[in-house]
Scaffold this active site. Structure first.
Site, mmCIF file in Angstrom:
data_model
loop_
_atom_site.group_PDB
_atom_site.id
_atom_site.type_symbol
_atom_site.label_atom_id
_atom_site.label_comp_id
_atom_site.label_asym_id
_atom_site.label_seq_id
_atom_site.Cartn_x
_atom_site.Cartn_y
_atom_site.Cartn_z
ATOM 1 N N MET A 303 -15.596 -7.063 -60.136
ATOM 2 C CA MET A 303 -16.895 -7.204 -60.801
ATOM 3 C C MET A 303 -17.383 -5.864 -61.328
ATOM 4 O O MET A 303 -17.834 -5.764 -62.469
ATOM 5 C CB MET A 303 -17.943 -7.789 -59.838
ATOM 6 N N VAL A 379 -21.072 -3.758 -54.893
ATOM 7 C CA VAL A 379 -20.271 -3.474 -53.696
ATOM 8 C C VAL A 379 -20.016 -4.775 -52.949
ATOM 9 O O VAL A 379 -20.432 -5.860 -53.374
ATOM 10 C CB VAL A 379 -20.978 -2.438 -52.777
ATOM 11 N N GLU A 381 -19.962 -8.039 -50.788
ATOM 12 C CA GLU A 381 -21.057 -9.024 -50.668
ATOM 13 C C GLU A 381 -21.503 -9.142 -49.202
ATOM 14 O O GLU A 381 -21.280 -10.160 -48.542
ATOM 15 C CB GLU A 381 -20.558 -10.360 -51.242
ATOM 16 N N LYS A 386 -25.095 -3.683 -48.885
ATOM 17 C CA LYS A 386 -25.943 -3.634 -50.088
ATOM 18 C C LYS A 386 -27.220 -2.842 -49.802
ATOM 19 O O LYS A 386 -27.657 -2.026 -50.615
ATOM 20 C CB LYS A 386 -26.325 -5.053 -50.531
ATOM 21 N N SER A 408 -24.230 -12.600 -55.580
ATOM 22 C CA SER A 408 -24.197 -13.994 -56.037
ATOM 23 C C SER A 408 -25.035 -14.895 -55.137
ATOM 24 O O SER A 408 -25.443 -15.974 -55.551
ATOM 25 C CB SER A 408 -22.779 -14.563 -55.998
ATOM 26 N N HIS A 429 -26.964 -10.918 -62.080
ATOM 27 C CA HIS A 429 -25.814 -11.676 -61.599
ATOM 28 C C HIS A 429 -24.885 -11.971 -62.773
ATOM 29 O O HIS A 429 -25.114 -12.913 -63.543
ATOM 30 C CB HIS A 429 -26.283 -12.966 -60.904
ATOM 31 N N GLU A 441 -27.574 -14.098 -65.037
ATOM 32 C CA GLU A 441 -28.781 -14.528 -64.326
ATOM 33 C C GLU A 441 -29.541 -13.270 -63.915
ATOM 34 O O GLU A 441 -28.985 -12.400 -63.233
ATOM 35 C CB GLU A 441 -28.415 -15.344 -63.078
ATOM 36 N N ASN A 479 -25.226 -21.301 -59.060
ATOM 37 C CA ASN A 479 -24.410 -21.603 -57.889
ATOM 38 C C ASN A 479 -25.096 -22.575 -56.939
ATOM 39 O O ASN A 479 -24.427 -23.292 -56.193
ATOM 40 C CB ASN A 479 -24.020 -20.311 -57.156
#
Ligand code: 3H9
Length: 696
Positions: A303, A379, A381, A386, A408, A429, A441, A479
């Site tokens: 990502m 970084v 998840e 975070k 996410s 996102h 998003e 999601n």
């Protein structure tokens, strides 16, 4: 708006007609009428020996006024104006700048000559609106550039630069600014050279039957389920066989038939919905944006690398932070490889790719990010990781720099609370691959400032993304709806449908892949790890399906491990179902006391899609999504919902909200409380409204 939308003046021996209908000079009724009036003036002006058609503002006509398409046509229709242009006794010259699209390009094609500034672009994007060019585009363009090139523009939706258009024969000269002076000089030269009108209709279409057949075949897959692209091919085919006037008549009839379809309504709705989504309802228009000249990305995984490329592609220098020189170099090497692949596929020129790569500076020290106006963390998840990153940034970047998390699923309020400046924190996102997927998003946390949002929404457009604002909840808009869609797919599997049947039913509905094939592609382990981290399982849902988890426990993660729900050869070609899946599903059905039954494809589609619609309505009830059309933009651009169905909420309106509610009641009776209807759907039905009514 003040002043007439179309004016006439004379410059020497050239009459100049100028339209001025901001923002994009759409060819609405007033403009069409104004053009006819101005043409009459030019025709009657004895001193005008040629006529230039130009536009004020940022662009030549960007097309018909799309807001008029749902209403009965008002005369003069565009075709009538164009006939008057083409049949004019004086040579007519179009002066192109900006984006001459759709009806705008058709105006130019009906003129006798075309000049354009270097930065101008032309195109016929009608099929992206569910229609075909309706003012001669399918008849005149093949006459100017040949059938194959015309099909590329009409079906492929390719925009041509002025230079390309000139090379093909659709533009006569690329001129310097000031455009109108150059067009007047071009016109005066024509007159001096004794050159008169040159109607496009008089040019012959020489050949192209093979190109027609090739286009039908070539576009069959890309436009599966669509109508307009194939009607456009039909219209171009008629240019080969019919006299010009008959070809025009057939084109108009096809245009009208296309415009009467749900596909046209859906695509035109999506055009405006996308622009609406960029607007945040409760933020004053004049809220200043913070300038973003330098960005930083933390984390050089898949990502992070993709996000760094997004900035570089938009010409924004970006620093990419990794934990060690090795990790940094590996990330930069991987990005270099991606650019090499793009060069090999002719997606980008070598020098452009090199410049983009050079815009990405590898870093291993937070201090290197000091000058960043915006930082996106990508970084691992995990909340603790975070939060540490966000807190560290407090002492690294300016107090007013924007800080975004690419999470996410995690709670952006909690992440923001790790900063001394939670007002500057929001979610960005991105979807994978970040440099390709259009959807973004933008997650608005409780304390996110107006400035942060007013900065990121227009920035997204600069990055080539389609932004949609979401409130904070597990999975945000996309999601969270995906989860209920997958829940239903899992339940249908438990009840006796096979993964092949479920995937095919959804594919036939129009999504590019069914839910199980998608999970194999993305990696089944992604959801498995997330569910483990959040403790999601039977304690929340007695019918929670453990099939995917059990596959993962055996290392069967999908395509990347050659086996998941399906078996794969060469890493990506499915050769059949993984036999374990049906066994696990049957055992599970037994466990939860469900007797297998035959399930109709319609039930599969209704349950998967209505679950999403109901969840979408919950998101609106909770204020997570601003408007139904925002939800549609998420699903059209992030999840491959068929564009000709307009998105799940638009689709609900086409089915009728009362009919959706009836189905929800039936499903609730058969399958329990998860099917309780969202209050918003009940209100919409009670008040005789549509979901679309909530968009305005
Ligand atoms: C056609 O021509 C059919 C013909 O064959 C004739 C048949 C008879 N109509 O996108 P932006 C609005 S079909 C009405 O943010 P940009 C837009 O909603 C048409 N409104 O700007 C927005 O409003 P708001 C073929 C339109 O600089 C504002 O203008 N043509 C139209 O990023 C600014 O738009 C097309 O498909 C329209 N045609 O991009 C081109 N176009 O501010 C459609 C725009 O209230 N347009 N608006 O949100 C575009 O692709 C882009 O707008 C353009 C500018 C590239 C021109």
């Amino acid at each position: 708006m003040s002043g007439p939308v179309v004016t006439y003046r004379r410059d020497g021996n050239v009459g100049v007609i100028t339209a001025n209908n901001p923002p994009v000079n759409a060819l609405g009724h007033a403009v069409r009428e104004g053009l006819l009036t101005a043409l009459a003036q030019a025709e009657a002006d004895p001193a005008a020996e040629a006529i230039v058609i130009a536009c004020a503002g940022r662009t030549f006509f960007a097309g018909a006024d799309i807001t008029e398409f749902g209403k009965p046509p008002k005369h003069p229709i565009l075709g009538e104006v164009l006939a008057r242009l083409e049949n004019n006794a004086k040579p007519v010259i179009a002066a192109l700048h900006g984006t001459a699209l759709g009806g705008g390009f058709e105006v130019a094609l009906a003129c006798h000559y075309r000049v354009a500034v270097d930065s101008a672009q032309v195109g016929l994007p009608e099929v992206s609106l569910g229609i075909i060019p309706g003012a001669g585009g399918t008849q005149r363009l093949p006459r100017l550039v040949g059938v194959a090139a015309a099909l590329d523009v009409i079906i492929g939706g390719n925009r041509l630069t002025a230079g390309q258009a000139m090379e093909m024969g659709a533009v006569d000269a690329v001129v310097s600014e000031p455009l109108v002076d150059a067009a007047v000089a071009f016109a005066a030269d024509l007159v001096r050279g004794g050159k008169g009108p040159r109607p496009t209709r008089d040019a012959a279409v020489t050949s192209g039957a093979d190109d027609i057949a090739a286009a039908r075949q070539q576009h069959a897959r890309r436009y599966r389920g669509f109508n307009a692209p194939f009607r456009a091919i039909d219209a171009v085919e008629e240019a080969l066989s019919l006299p010009f006037d008959d070809g025009l008549k057939h084109e108009r009839a096809l245009f009208e038939a296309c415009n009467a379809t749900v596909e046209a309504r859906a695509l035109q709705y999506a055009f405006f919905a996308q622009r609406q989504a960029a607007k945040v309802k409760d933020i004053p228009k004049e809220t200043p944006a913070r300038p973003i000249e330098h960005a930083a990305v933390i984390g050089g995984g898949t990502m992070g690398r993709g996000i760094a490329m997004v900035f570089a592609d938009a010409g924004i220098p970006v620093s990419l932070l990794e934990v060690s020189p090795d990790a940094r170099d590996a990330a930069l090497a991987a990005i270099g490889k991606t650019y090499d692949g793009m060069v090999a596929r002719n997606r980008v020129a070598r020098d452009v790719a090199d410049a983009r790569l050079a815009a990405i500076a590898g870093a291993t020290d937070y201090a290197d990010l000091a000058g960043a106006d915006l930082v996106v963390e990508a970084v691992f998840e995990e909340m603790a990781v975070k939060k540490k990153v966000i807190a560290t940034l407090d002492s690294v970047v300016a107090a007013d720099a924007i800080v975004a998390t690419n999470t996410s699923y995690l709670d952006v309020n909690e992440i923001a609370a790790a900063s001394k400046h939670p007002e500057r924190v929001l979610g960005m996102h991105f979807f994978s691959p970040a440099n390709v997927m259009k959807l973004l998003e933008v997650v608005r946390a409780d304390r996110t400032s107006n400035t942060a949002l007013a900065t990121v929404m227009p920035l997204a457009k600069r990055l080539g993304k389609i932004p949609v604002v979401s409130g904070v909840c597990h999975g945000f808009i996309g999601n969270r709806m995906l989860q209920v869609y997958q829940r239903e797919a899992n339940r249908l599997l438990q009840e006796g449908a096979s993964i092949t049947q479920i995937d095919k039913a959804i594919y036939d509905f129009g999504l590019p892949m069914g839910p199980f094939a998608v999970r194999d592609l993305a990696g089944i382990d992604v959801g498995w790890r997330m569910r483990k981290a959040f403790g999601i399982g039977r304690s929340q849902d007695a019918r929670y399906s453990r099939v995917a988890d059990m596959l993962c426990e055996q290392g069967q993660f999908g395509q990347k491990s050659g086996i998941g729900f399906y078996l794969y050869k060469d890493g990506r070609t499915a050769t059949g179902e993984n036999p374990l899946v049906a066994d696990l599903a049957a055992a599970e059905a037994d466990e939860v006391g469900i007797a297998p039954r035959d399930i109709a494809d319609t039930e599969i589609v209704d349950r998967c899609v209505y679950a999403m619609i109901n969840e979408g309505a919950h998101l609106l009830d909770e204020g997570i999504a601003q408007r139904p059309s925002d939800i549609d933009i998420v699903w059209l651009n992030g999840y491959g919902f068929p564009a000709y169905r307009g998105g799940p909420m638009f689709y609900a309106d086409t089915v009728g909200v009362p009919a959706v509610l009836d189905a929800l009641a039936r499903f609730q009776k058969a399958h329990g409380a998860v099917w309780a209807a969202a209050p918003l759907l009940e209100r919409v039905a009670r008040e005789g409204m549509t979901l679309a009514d909530l968009n305005t």
